[in-house]
Write an enzyme that holds these catalytic residues in place. Structure first.
Site, PDB file in Angstrom:
ATOM      1  N   LEU A 106     -31.530   2.308   1.487  1.00  0.00           N
ATOM      2  CA  LEU A 106     -30.670   1.220   1.938  1.00  0.00           C
ATOM      3  C   LEU A 106     -30.475   1.241   3.445  1.00  0.00           C
ATOM      4  O   LEU A 106     -30.312   0.195   4.077  1.00  0.00           O
ATOM      5  CB  LEU A 106     -29.317   1.301   1.225  1.00  0.00           C
ATOM      6  CG  LEU A 106     -29.320   0.951  -0.273  1.00  0.00           C
ATOM      7  CD1 LEU A 106     -27.912   1.085  -0.845  1.00  0.00           C
ATOM      8  CD2 LEU A 106     -29.835  -0.466  -0.486  1.00  0.00           C
ATOM      9  N   CYS A 107     -30.504   2.444   4.041  1.00  0.00           N
ATOM     10  CA  CYS A 107     -30.335   2.518   5.494  1.00  0.00           C
ATOM     11  C   CYS A 107     -31.490   1.827   6.215  1.00  0.00           C
ATOM     12  O   CYS A 107     -31.311   1.193   7.255  1.00  0.00           O
ATOM     13  CB  CYS A 107     -30.196   3.970   5.945  1.00  0.00           C
ATOM     14  SG  CYS A 107     -31.594   5.026   5.509  1.00  0.00           S
ATOM     15  N   THR A 108     -32.706   1.955   5.655  1.00  0.00           N
ATOM     16  CA  THR A 108     -33.869   1.282   6.248  1.00  0.00           C
ATOM     17  C   THR A 108     -33.721  -0.227   6.132  1.00  0.00           C
ATOM     18  O   THR A 108     -33.988  -0.977   7.083  1.00  0.00           O
ATOM     19  CB  THR A 108     -35.164   1.734   5.558  1.00  0.00           C
ATOM     20  OG1 THR A 108     -35.325   3.136   5.741  1.00  0.00           O
ATOM     21  CG2 THR A 108     -36.368   1.010   6.139  1.00  0.00           C
TER      22      THR A 108
END
Length: 464
Positions: free
Chosen positions: A225-227
């Site tokens: 999700l950070c990407t």
């Protein structure tokens, strides 16, 4: 070259002697069904009656009318099956036309099942195909029990598991845990991915079911999700950002339906905005569908090869004209005509196709308390459970009309609802938490009532 001394209009005419009988349309089928052989099954009785019975009485359900489903309908119709049904919830899109050969440009926007059925019936005389333009989950369970074999042409693991769950729910076991032959609902499954494909035969209780061999399917690609939120690098990242992050943020609890065009268009528009913001090319509507629905690329020739294998296995099962596949065929066209057959073993402890978990209950326990118990039982952890006893629905969570009809049963003792039998089997459907993911599943629960005796009529008990 000298001119032929033949009138031009007759140059390509070939006359047939009067004594020559035209070959039968069923010539190749007759070679399998009208004569004995060394590889036939134990119940094979060759003759024209067998061919006629297949035509007149055998009912096949084809699940999916896409690339593989179109091929399956055609192959089954040409293999002597005249009573076919097909179910598919999708409408035809322009991108389907390169490999789903039953569809034309003027068909775009029409239901796949209806057009596919119409086209095959136009080309193969005597075949009756009933289309069902609906979700597979919207059909009542007994709908699937009306067919002799279920042939799958699906591109979704979840849909396969759902049909597998339904077919296994019809399976009944003897006291010694051997499956009752008349309750086995055979499935023939095909799947393709590019130049690769598989065909498999599933006989619930005999061969491994989908859940027995779920490890055969590779895990789906997931992005951190950070990407997605901070550093998208390709079109798929932008699409998944719109799907997994932007939709919940903007829609405020509204469930996303990947089969709803309006929802998919919203995700496509948001993904396009994000791609433009980060200078990432390649976001298209078809790619958005592919990423969100995990659509696998298909090649027409692979579909044709796998469909032929599935149609042949279907014919073997109903006729016994040859031994069936044992039980998984893998095809890899990227390495030439490379095929490999594997005999996978069934998981005897499988919750879906096994004889079921044994639970001892008091005769006073109500259906509601039993359903609550399923949520806490260690091997199950089954929430939102629906319960069936034989062909009778004790309580169904959906559709709403059935839930309302069955609701009065919740306060009744399960012992009474089951006809006051000391022990019997229940089919239970619900949602199971597995590997941190919720999965729709079914299982059998063998119920034994402590200190029970006497048997009452089940129809009377349920109607009480």
């Amino acid at each position: 070259m000298a001119d032929l001394d033949v009138p031009q209009s007759n140059a390509f005419q070939v006359s047939m002697p009067d004594h020559v009988v035209p070959e039968s349309k069923t010539r190749d089928l007759d070679k399998l069904l009208l004569r004995p052989g060394n590889l036939v099954g134990p119940d094979f009785y060759p003759g024209p009656d067998l061919r006629d019975d297949i035509r007149d009485y055998v009912r096949i359900l084809v699940v999916g009318a896409g690339g593989l489903g179109c091929e399956l309908l055609k192959d089954l119709a040409l293999s002597g099956f005249s009573k076919l049904d097909v179910i598919d919830m999708d409408r035809i899109e322009v991108t389907n036309l390169n490999r789903q050969f039953l569809f034309r440009l003027e068909d775009v926007g029409k239901p796949k099942a209806e057009v596919a059925a119409k086209r095959v019936m136009e080309r193969v005389s005597g075949v009756e195909i009933v289309p069902h333009f609906s979700r597979i989950e919207d059909k009542e369970i007994e709908f699937y029990n009306d067919f002799n074999i279920i042939a799958l042409g699906l591109d979704s693991i979840e849909a396969r598991r759902y049909i597998n769950t339904i077919a296994c729910s019809f399976l009944e076991y003897e006291e010694d845990d051997t499956p009752r032959r008349e309750t086995i609902k055979p499935m023939v499954d095909g799947g393709t991915e590019g130049f690769k494909g598989h065909a498999r035969v599933i006989m619930p209780g005999v061969t491994p079911c989908f859940d027995c061999t779920i490890w055969l399917f590779p895990p789906q690609v997931k992005f951190p999700l950070c990407t997605l939120a901070e550093t998208p690098r390709n079109a798929a990242h932008c699409i998944e950002y719109a799907h997994l992050i932007k939709w919940p943020e903007v829609q405020k609890g509204r469930s996303f339906d990947p089969d709803e065009p309006e929802h998919m268009k919203w995700v496509y528009d948001e993904a396009s905005k994000r791609a433009e913001l980060f200078g990432i090319p390649g976001v298209t509507y078809s790619l958005t569908q592919g990423v969100v629905k995990n659509i696998i690329p298909a090649i027409a020739s692979t579909n044709a090869i796998i469909s032929a294998a599935c149609a042949l296995e279907t014919l073997k099962i109903v006729s016994g004209c040859s031994k069936t596949l044992t039980n998984y065929l893998a095809y890899n066209g990227g390495e030439g005509l490379h095929t490999e057959v594997t005999d996978f073993e069934r998981n005897t402890d499988c919750l879906v196709c096994g004889p079921g978990i044994l639970i001892e209950l008091d005769t006073s326990i109500t259906l509601q308390k039993f359903i609550n118990m399923l949520e806490e039982y260690p091997k199950l952890l089954l929430s939102k459970a629906s319960v069936r006893h034989g062909k009778h629905s004790l309580y169904m969570q959906a559709p709403p009309v059935l839930e309302e009809m069955d609701r009065p049963n919740l306060s009744k003792p399960l012992y009474d609802l089951m006809g006051r039998v000391q022990k019997d089997t229940l089919n239970v459907f619900g949602t199971m938490l597995k590997n941190d993911e919720k999965q729709a599943t079914s299982t059998k629960v063998r119920v034994v009532f402590k200190g029970a005796d006497g048997v009452a009529d089940m129809d009377t008990a349920i109607g009480a």
